[in-house]
Design an enzyme around this catalytic site. Structure first.
Site, PDB file in Angstrom:
ATOM      1  N   GLY A  14      47.618  46.903  33.572  1.00 57.20           N
ATOM      2  CA  GLY A  14      46.373  47.404  32.991  1.00 57.20           C
ATOM      3  C   GLY A  14      46.189  48.878  33.295  1.00 57.20           C
TER       4      GLY A  14
ATOM      5  CE  LYS B   8      42.741  29.957  55.633  1.00 54.63           C
ATOM      6  NZ  LYS B   8      43.445  28.854  54.957  1.00 54.63           N
TER       7      LYS B   8
ATOM      8  CE1 TYR C 201      34.694  42.603  34.223  1.00 58.34           C
ATOM      9  CE2 TYR C 201      32.616  43.798  34.219  1.00 58.34           C
ATOM     10  CZ  TYR C 201      33.964  43.742  34.513  1.00 58.34           C
ATOM     11  OH  TYR C 201      34.579  44.829  35.109  1.00 58.34           O
TER      12      TYR C 201
ATOM     13  CE  LYS D 103      35.536  42.115  37.749  1.00 55.58           C
ATOM     14  NZ  LYS D 103      36.823  42.423  38.403  1.00 55.58           N
TER      15      LYS D 103
ATOM     16  CE1 TYR E 111      38.406  31.433  50.211  1.00 48.99           C
ATOM     17  CE2 TYR E 111      40.432  31.894  51.411  1.00 48.99           C
ATOM     18  CZ  TYR E 111      39.707  31.107  50.540  1.00 48.99           C
ATOM     19  OH  TYR E 111      40.288  29.982  50.001  1.00 48.99           O
TER      20      TYR E 111
ATOM     21  NE  ARG F  59      37.707  49.654  29.251  1.00 51.81           N
ATOM     22  CZ  ARG F  59      38.412  49.450  30.370  1.00 51.81           C
ATOM     23  NH1 ARG F  59      37.808  49.449  31.544  1.00 51.81           N
ATOM     24  NH2 ARG F  59      39.722  49.245  30.300  1.00 51.81           N
TER      25      ARG F  59
HETATM   26  P1  NAD Z   1      42.500  46.486  31.947  1.00 53.79           P
HETATM   27  O1  NAD Z   1      42.095  45.469  30.950  1.00 53.79           O
HETATM   28  O2  NAD Z   1      43.222  47.691  31.468  1.00 53.79           O
HETATM   29  O3  NAD Z   1      43.397  45.834  33.084  1.00 53.79           O
HETATM   30  C1  NAD Z   1      43.237  44.518  33.536  1.00 53.79           C
HETATM   31  C2  NAD Z   1      44.609  43.900  33.677  1.00 53.79           C
HETATM   32  O4  NAD Z   1      44.485  42.561  34.210  1.00 53.79           O
HETATM   33  C3  NAD Z   1      45.345  43.771  32.340  1.00 53.79           C
HETATM   34  O5  NAD Z   1      46.650  44.291  32.452  1.00 53.79           O
HETATM   35  C4  NAD Z   1      45.351  42.255  32.084  1.00 53.79           C
HETATM   36  O6  NAD Z   1      46.459  41.857  31.301  1.00 53.79           O
HETATM   37  C5  NAD Z   1      45.371  41.700  33.491  1.00 53.79           C
HETATM   38  N1  NAD Z   1      44.864  40.328  33.591  1.00 53.79           N
HETATM   39  C6  NAD Z   1      43.681  39.840  33.126  1.00 53.79           C
HETATM   40  N2  NAD Z   1      43.586  38.527  33.391  1.00 53.79           N
HETATM   41  C7  NAD Z   1      44.718  38.174  34.056  1.00 53.79           C
HETATM   42  C8  NAD Z   1      45.201  36.960  34.617  1.00 53.79           C
HETATM   43  N3  NAD Z   1      44.496  35.809  34.531  1.00 53.79           N
HETATM   44  N4  NAD Z   1      46.398  36.962  35.254  1.00 53.79           N
HETATM   45  C9  NAD Z   1      47.117  38.115  35.351  1.00 53.79           C
HETATM   46  N5  NAD Z   1      46.718  39.290  34.837  1.00 53.79           N
HETATM   47  C10 NAD Z   1      45.523  39.314  34.189  1.00 53.79           C
HETATM   48  O7  NAD Z   1      41.173  46.915  32.734  1.00 53.79           O
HETATM   49  P2  NAD Z   1      40.958  48.014  33.878  1.00 53.79           P
HETATM   50  O8  NAD Z   1      39.971  48.977  33.388  1.00 53.79           O
HETATM   51  O9  NAD Z   1      42.260  48.501  34.375  1.00 53.79           O
HETATM   52  O10 NAD Z   1      40.244  47.134  34.992  1.00 53.79           O
HETATM   53  C11 NAD Z   1      40.942  46.694  36.142  1.00 53.79           C
HETATM   54  C12 NAD Z   1      39.972  46.075  37.135  1.00 53.79           C
HETATM   55  O11 NAD Z   1      38.971  47.029  37.503  1.00 53.79           O
HETATM   56  C13 NAD Z   1      39.226  44.859  36.587  1.00 53.79           C
HETATM   57  O12 NAD Z   1      39.081  43.903  37.608  1.00 53.79           O
HETATM   58  C14 NAD Z   1      37.878  45.420  36.198  1.00 53.79           C
HETATM   59  O13 NAD Z   1      36.860  44.444  36.273  1.00 53.79           O
HETATM   60  C15 NAD Z   1      37.685  46.501  37.264  1.00 53.79           C
HETATM   61  N6  NAD Z   1      36.764  47.557  36.789  1.00 53.79           N
HETATM   62  C16 NAD Z   1      37.188  48.539  35.953  1.00 53.79           C
HETATM   63  C17 NAD Z   1      36.284  49.498  35.527  1.00 53.79           C
HETATM   64  C18 NAD Z   1      36.699  50.643  34.642  1.00 53.79           C
HETATM   65  O14 NAD Z   1      35.833  51.467  34.307  1.00 53.79           O
HETATM   66  N7  NAD Z   1      37.934  50.806  34.259  1.00 53.79           N
HETATM   67  C19 NAD Z   1      34.948  49.435  35.930  1.00 53.79           C
HETATM   68  C20 NAD Z   1      34.556  48.396  36.762  1.00 53.79           C
HETATM   69  C21 NAD Z   1      35.479  47.473  37.199  1.00 53.79           C
HETATM   70  N1  UDP Z   2      29.050  52.459  23.213  1.00 55.45           N
HETATM   71  C1  UDP Z   2      28.727  53.080  22.025  1.00 55.45           C
HETATM   72  N2  UDP Z   2      29.650  53.066  21.014  1.00 55.45           N
HETATM   73  C2  UDP Z   2      30.871  52.471  21.127  1.00 55.45           C
HETATM   74  C3  UDP Z   2      31.197  51.853  22.345  1.00 55.45           C
HETATM   75  C4  UDP Z   2      30.260  51.845  23.362  1.00 55.45           C
HETATM   76  O1  UDP Z   2      27.628  53.627  21.872  1.00 55.45           O
HETATM   77  O2  UDP Z   2      31.649  52.504  20.148  1.00 55.45           O
HETATM   78  C5  UDP Z   2      28.062  52.453  24.302  1.00 55.45           C
HETATM   79  C6  UDP Z   2      27.735  51.080  24.869  1.00 55.45           C
HETATM   80  O3  UDP Z   2      26.701  50.472  24.119  1.00 55.45           O
HETATM   81  C7  UDP Z   2      27.312  51.413  26.275  1.00 55.45           C
HETATM   82  C8  UDP Z   2      28.151  52.646  26.620  1.00 55.45           C
HETATM   83  O4  UDP Z   2      28.625  53.170  25.388  1.00 55.45           O
HETATM   84  O5  UDP Z   2      25.948  51.764  26.298  1.00 55.45           O
HETATM   85  C9  UDP Z   2      29.345  52.331  27.523  1.00 55.45           C
HETATM   86  O6  UDP Z   2      30.033  51.247  26.952  1.00 55.45           O
HETATM   87  P1  UDP Z   2      31.418  50.713  27.504  1.00 55.45           P
HETATM   88  O7  UDP Z   2      31.838  49.597  26.587  1.00 55.45           O
HETATM   89  O8  UDP Z   2      32.360  51.833  27.696  1.00 55.45           O
HETATM   90  O9  UDP Z   2      31.127  50.136  28.958  1.00 55.45           O
HETATM   91  P2  UDP Z   2      29.896  49.491  29.731  1.00 55.45           P
HETATM   92  O10 UDP Z   2      29.445  50.580  30.630  1.00 55.45           O
HETATM   93  O11 UDP Z   2      28.817  49.095  28.782  1.00 55.45           O
HETATM   94  O12 UDP Z   2      30.495  48.357  30.431  1.00 55.45           O
END
Ligand code: NAD
Ligand code: UDP
Length: 328
Positions: free
Chosen positions: A11, A106, A146, A150, A160, A187
């Site tokens: 990811g 663990k 979601y 979380k 844990y 996003r």
């Molecule tokens: P992403 O979708 O790019 O990456 C997530 C990865 O997890 C993907 O490669 C997906 O294939 C893998 N995955 C999902 N379910 C799986 C499963 N059951 N088994 C194995 N792999 C699995 O998203 P990201 O932005 O890189 O987010 C990564 C982590 O960070 C997530 O836990 C997300 O909740 C957290 N997070 C990200 C943001 C952000 O702004 N990017 C913000 C808050 C939290």
């Molecule tokens: N958003 C938007 N247009 C788009 C995609 C997102 O106006 O095409 C807005 C969305 O409603 C939110 C903010 O941008 O208020 C951030 O959205 P994102 O999906 O990036 O992440 P979020 O912070 O909501 O998890």
């Protein structure tokens, strides 16, 4: 060599973390099922002797041979359109997946850091959000799958830690962006950048007055790295407190790209948080961390990445792996 397991390694954040740990001299085992990630994100590592990849769904039992020193649990859909499309997988990866990685930590006596999110604060009534705030989440709304996964994840980690003495860390990540985000993941940054590059209008949801605070990926990875090697076991916010409204942000992207795109308004998604900004006092005082890359610089680097993507990725199918994995 110390060994690290990174779930979600294909990811956006997982692949950057993988690069960082390899650079720091660790052996990395990456695990992913590609449900929202992409093999392209780890393609450059295929001949790296210190990197092994295991295609596996972490909601199923995980077996790793040999020792493990650290686990970073980043597997989970992260974009609203992803987790709305695969709600049950999202609930499972936050709950069953987290249970599996905690059991593994663990068994291996490994330190584990889990990726939590600003979404645990929901549509916040406290601004900016500090770690003591309990949040304002609608469990049965569309984002509940979601947010509650979380929140359950954090509860499971603390259990844990308190009951089994597992060495745990929790990072609450606020909107983070940069190269390797999927162009069609929905996003706001990939959405707007994809739209200007395709010559489409920018879709601002609601009146655009809702705010977000965007953190560049390199800053985020640095914060996570410092947290893992700190001794602090309660959640820490990592994000950039530079807050902006989505409408203003859309205008910034139009001027950055010198595009002729216009802004169009669409419905605000249900329970879309109206304001979001991290209080990073803890990260500053405990980790000596604060973001270094401002939005102008971070956006420029990210736009360069989206510009060089092949056409088929920019126009590509957003959900290519969902049908395959959404059956389990
Ligand atoms: P992403 O979708 O790019 O990456 C997530 C990865 O997890 C993907 O490669 C997906 O294939 C893998 N995955 C999902 N379910 C799986 C499963 N059951 N088994 C194995 N792999 C699995 O998203 P990201 O932005 O890189 O987010 C990564 C982590 O960070 C997530 O836990 C997300 O909740 C957290 N997070 C990200 C943001 C952000 O702004 N990017 C913000 C808050 C939290
Ligand atoms: N958003 C938007 N247009 C788009 C995609 C997102 O106006 O095409 C807005 C969305 O409603 C939110 C903010 O941008 O208020 C951030 O959205 P994102 O999906 O990036 O992440 P979020 O912070 O909501 O998890």
């Amino acid at each position: 060599m110390e060994r690290v397991l990174i779930t979600g390694a294909a990811g956006f954040l997982g692949s950057h973390l993988t690069d960082r740990f390899l650079k720091e001299g660790f052996e990395v085992i990456g695990m992913d099922n590609f449900i929202t990630g992409s093999p392209e994100n780890i393609e450059h590592l295929k001949n790296n002797p210190h990197f092994t990849f295991i295609e596996h769904d972490v909601t199923r039992h995980i077996e790793i041979e040999g020792k493990l020193d650290y686990i970073l649990h980043f597997a989970s859909p992260a974009s609203p359109i992803d987790y709305l499309r695969i709600p049950i997988q999202t609930l499972k990866v936050g709950s069953l997946g987290t249970h599996n990685v905690l059991g593994l930590a663990k068994a291996k006596n490994a330190r584990i850091l889990v990726a939590s999110t600003s979404e645990v604060y929901g549509d916040p009534l406290v601004h900016p959000q500090n770690e003591e705030y309990f949040g304002n989440v609608n469990p049965i709304g569309p984002r509940g799958v979601y947010d509650e996964a979380k929140r359950f994840q954090e509860a499971m980690v603390m259990a844990y830690h308190n009951f089994h003495g597992v060495d745990t860390r929790i990072v609450r990540i606020f909107n983070t962006y940069g190269p390797r985000m999927r162009p069609n993941d929905g996003r706001v940054i990939p959405a707007f950048m994809g739209q200007v590059l395709r010559g489409e209008d920018l879709t601002v949801f609601g009146d655009g007055k809702q705010t977000r605070s965007f953190c560049y990926v390199d800053d985020q990875i640095e914060g996570i790295f410092r947290l893992l090697f700190s001794e602090y076991q309660l959640p820490v916010n990592i994000g950039n407190p530079d807050e902006i409204s989505i409408l203003e942000f859309a205008r910034e992207i139009i001027s950055l790209s010198a595009s002729g795109s216009q802004i169009i308004f669409e419905d605000l998604p249900v329970n879309d948080p109206l304001q979001r900004c991290p209080d990073i006092t803890k990260a500053k005082t405990l980790l000596g961390w604060e973001p270094k890359i401002d939005r102008a610089k971070g956006m420029k680097k990210t736009f360069e990445y989206f510009k060089q993507l092949p056409r088929e990725r920019l126009y590509g199918e957003p959900y290519k792996n969902f049908e395959k994995y959404n059956k389990s």
